[in-house]
Design a protein around this motif. Structure first.
Motif, PDB file in Angstrom:
ATOM      1  N   SER A  26      34.631  33.456  46.324  1.00  0.00           N
ATOM      2  CA  SER A  26      34.334  34.293  45.160  1.00  0.00           C
ATOM      3  C   SER A  26      35.230  33.869  44.006  1.00  0.00           C
ATOM      4  O   SER A  26      36.452  33.963  44.096  1.00  0.00           O
ATOM      5  N   GLN A  27      34.623  33.395  42.928  1.00  0.00           N
ATOM      6  CA  GLN A  27      35.379  32.859  41.800  1.00  0.00           C
ATOM      7  C   GLN A  27      35.960  33.960  40.900  1.00  0.00           C
ATOM      8  O   GLN A  27      35.697  35.149  41.085  1.00  0.00           O
ATOM      9  N   MET A  28      36.720  33.525  39.922  1.00  0.00           N
ATOM     10  CA  MET A  28      37.497  34.437  39.079  1.00  0.00           C
ATOM     11  C   MET A  28      36.597  35.293  38.184  1.00  0.00           C
ATOM     12  O   MET A  28      35.459  34.938  37.872  1.00  0.00           O
ATOM     13  N   VAL A  29      37.163  36.426  37.732  1.00  0.00           N
ATOM     14  CA  VAL A  29      36.469  37.366  36.855  1.00  0.00           C
ATOM     15  C   VAL A  29      37.290  37.538  35.584  1.00  0.00           C
ATOM     16  O   VAL A  29      38.507  37.692  35.635  1.00  0.00           O
ATOM     17  N   THR A  30      36.601  37.502  34.442  1.00  0.00           N
ATOM     18  CA  THR A  30      37.235  37.810  33.163  1.00  0.00           C
ATOM     19  C   THR A  30      36.651  39.110  32.640  1.00  0.00           C
ATOM     20  O   THR A  30      35.424  39.229  32.491  1.00  0.00           O
ATOM     21  N   VAL A  83      40.758  43.953  40.038  1.00  0.00           N
ATOM     22  CA  VAL A  83      39.420  43.543  39.624  1.00  0.00           C
ATOM     23  C   VAL A  83      38.982  42.260  40.311  1.00  0.00           C
ATOM     24  O   VAL A  83      37.827  42.112  40.717  1.00  0.00           O
ATOM     25  N   GLY A  84      39.907  41.313  40.466  1.00  0.00           N
ATOM     26  CA  GLY A  84      39.551  40.059  41.111  1.00  0.00           C
ATOM     27  C   GLY A  84      39.055  40.242  42.531  1.00  0.00           C
ATOM     28  O   GLY A  84      38.135  39.551  42.979  1.00  0.00           O
ATOM     29  N   HIS A  85      39.654  41.202  43.257  1.00  0.00           N
ATOM     30  CA  HIS A  85      39.223  41.473  44.632  1.00  0.00           C
ATOM     31  C   HIS A  85      37.868  42.193  44.668  1.00  0.00           C
ATOM     32  O   HIS A  85      37.143  42.116  45.665  1.00  0.00           O
ATOM     33  N   THR A  86      37.561  42.905  43.601  1.00  0.00           N
ATOM     34  CA  THR A  86      36.384  43.770  43.603  1.00  0.00           C
ATOM     35  C   THR A  86      35.101  42.963  43.715  1.00  0.00           C
ATOM     36  O   THR A  86      34.132  43.392  44.349  1.00  0.00           O
ATOM     37  N   ARG A  87      35.094  41.794  43.115  1.00  0.00           N
ATOM     38  CA  ARG A  87      33.887  40.965  43.191  1.00  0.00           C
ATOM     39  C   ARG A  87      33.563  40.621  44.639  1.00  0.00           C
ATOM     40  O   ARG A  87      32.421  40.733  45.076  1.00  0.00           O
ATOM     41  N   GLY A  88      34.569  40.193  45.404  1.00  0.00           N
ATOM     42  CA  GLY A  88      34.354  39.881  46.813  1.00  0.00           C
ATOM     43  C   GLY A  88      33.971  41.103  47.617  1.00  0.00           C
ATOM     44  O   GLY A  88      33.195  41.008  48.584  1.00  0.00           O
TER      45      GLY A  88
END
Length: 559
Positions: free
Chosen positions: A371-375, A141-146
């Motif tokens: 790209s910052q963290m995702v919760t 999920v963290g990579h998905t934002r970028g």
């Protein structure tokens, strides 16, 4: 003329007014100032405005409001602008002409699928390098934002007229890959019931078991009696290709694709690593000390020097990054390179900029977006692990639960520099609470109106757009024609997160129009306005499709 050009036209009008005012002695200025034209936050203050009189008050020694009034007298007339007025405390407000606004319905229809495209980039080559996760595990999920950010940014730059290359940098060299290869080798032996020693720094995820078993099923005992180093190399090659294929498939689930998958190992195979190091050595940016090779980045403003070759003789990841950027700028000659990195790479930005400068490239040609963290949340509950594996949550699991469009919209809706919460429950709602549903429903309603007209054999090609005088109609058109301007703004600022907000405003404007303006009337005397409104609906559908396309989302015909 598109709205982006209207903004530029207004800038030209202001510049002409200043020039005439200087020529006639009404304003004394040594040089022509920078002219900024923006959209006011309050539409009552015009379609566009400039605060130039406020900024020039000190230099001209004229009261800002008085200066605004003076400049208004010198602003030339134009077909696009109906009214120009001075406003407190020193603004000049511009109001577009309704007739010109109405005519933009035809402009949208003529442009069709390329509406919103602008020539700002003039074909210049730009690379967007994003995701670039080590092929040691699935995309999480963290990579998905970028991934979403890079994909939407590349789409935007395409629309702005740049020659865009989307690239994934495959980090297939170094200690992490060696640990991955040894982990798969151990699981391969395990799958065949052969004793194995799992590496202490190995990858323990369930997917490693799956890859090891798949290799055992397809290759059998072939690697058991082979020299261990040779076996690890060959199994590693199979495992790496399998993982890259999996990453490609997972990213494809949310519409993220690449023009090029660039192998880190190729930098060493084609000697570009040596060329890059030699380039730095010739300029005295390398020094040997403490049995290691250092890049003297403090010479270029970094706070410390950095190791590029360890005392063991093994290049660092930084050394590979230098060679990779040598390839990007020197070999492939990109005008601009945009890297999208995760929050854990924030500290690497200064040294990478220094390295690019040391290679003889203007450091401004490299932009690094973090790209910052995702919760992840399910309502108020924070989701910390996968239900299936108990491990990290993968992109595929997220896409399977909420769908590709929700993934893209919600990850894009916030500036990448801010941490974000992704509400899984909201993303799945089929109601106006969910912005994805709200926007796509507006497009589907658009489609259904046109479909109904076609089923009744209504030909709206002769519709007269000058009849579109209702405030809700004009508001919708004004919202639609902001798209080219938005593309220009996002290409300059590299901020595609404005797209979801624009799409929401467009959907809201369309819903208001639909609620207040009956499109297909049963009364024969309303035929003319029906045809005009169908033209408006057709053009709105074009803009919806373009906005959704730039975000990488689907434009459903029914919901």
């Amino acid at each position: 003329m598109t709205t982006a050009l209207v903004r530029d036209r207004i800038q030209e009008m202001v510049a002409e007014a200043i020039g005439r005012a200087r020529q006639e002695g009404a304003v004394r200025l040594e040089t022509m100032p920078e002219i900024l034209v923006e959209r006011p936050g309050n539409p009552d203050h015009g379609d566009f405005a400039t605060s130039l009189p406020l900024r020039l008050a000190r230099a001209t020694r004229i009261n800002p409001l008085q200066l605004a009034q003076t400049l208004v007298e010198f602003i030339p007339r134009s077909v696009e602008v109906k009214t120009v007025e001075a406003a407190h405390p020193g603004f000049i407000n511009f109001y577009l002409d309704d007739a010109w606004v109405q005519a933009q319905v035809e402009e949208v229809r003529r442009s069709g699928s390329i509406y919103g495209n602008i020539p700002a980039g003039d074909g210049r080559p730009v690379m967007v390098e994003f995701v670039s996760v080590n092929p040691t595990g699935p995309v999480h999920v963290g990579h998905t934002r970028g991934a979403v950010l890079g994909s939407a940014l590349a789409n935007t730059l395409d629309a702005a007229g740049y020659n865009v290359t989307r690239e994934y940098y495959v980090n297939d060299a170094g200690t992490q890959m060696e640990a991955f290869y040894r982990s798969v080798y151990a699981r391969y032996r395990e799958a065949l019931g052969v004793d194995f020693d799992f590496p202490p720094n190995g990858y323990a995820g369930e997917y490693i078991h799956d890859i090891g078993k798949a290799i055992a099923d397809s290759e059998g005992q072939r690697f058991i009696d082979m020299d261990e180093a040779q076996a690890i190399r060959e199994i590693g090659d199979i495992a790496r290709e399998e993982m890259v294929s999996l990453i490609r498939e997972d990213l494809g689930e949310i519409g993220v694709t690449f023009d090029n998958w660039f192998s880190e190992r190729s930098l060493y195979g084609n000697h570009e690593y040596e060329e890059a190091m030699e380039s730095l050595r010739e300029k005295d940016y390398l020094s040997e000390r403490e049995n290691a090779l250092w890049f003297n980045s403090t010479m270029l403003g970094d706070d410390k020097d950095n190791v590029v070759v360890r005392s063991s003789g093994e290049p660092t990841y930084f050394a590979s990054d230098i060679a990779y950027h040598y390839n990007k700028f020197v070999k492939r000659q990109f005008d601009h390179v945009i890297n999208i990195w995760g929050a854990d790479h924030q500290g690497h930005v200064p040294r990478m900029k220094a390295a690019v400068e040391a290679l003889g490239v203007n450091p401004d040609a490299l932009t690094i977006l973090i790209s910052q963290m995702v919760t992840l949340k399910r309502g108020t509950e924070v989701v910390r692990a996968s239900k299936r594996t108990g491990d990290f949550i993968t992109l595929r699991e997220l896409a399977d639960e909420v769908g590709s469009d929700a993934c893209r919209y919600f990850f894009l809706a916030r500036s990448p520099s801010t941490q974000m919460e992704f509400d899984l429950e909201l993303a799945k709602k089929e109601s106006s609470e969910n912005p994805v549903y709200y926007i796509q429903y507006a497009h589907a309603r658009n489609y259904s109106i046109l479909n109904l007209a076609r089923s009744r054999n209504i030909d709206w090609s002769a519709g007269d757009v000058s009849l579109l005088s209702d405030p809700n109609e004009l508001n919708l058109i004004r919202t639609m024609i902001r798209l080219p301007e938005l593309v220009d703004q996002m290409a300059r600022s590299l901020e595609p997160h404005h797209l979801p907000h624009y799409a929401m405003e467009l959907a809201t404007a369309f819903h208001w129009f639909y609620e207040n303006c009956r499109v297909i009337s049963a009364n024969a005397e309303d035929n003319d306005i029906t045809l005009a409104r169908l033209k408006l609906v057709e053009s709105a559908q074009i803009v919806f499709r373009r906005a959704l396309e730039l975000m990488g989302m689907n434009a459903p015909e029914r919901m």
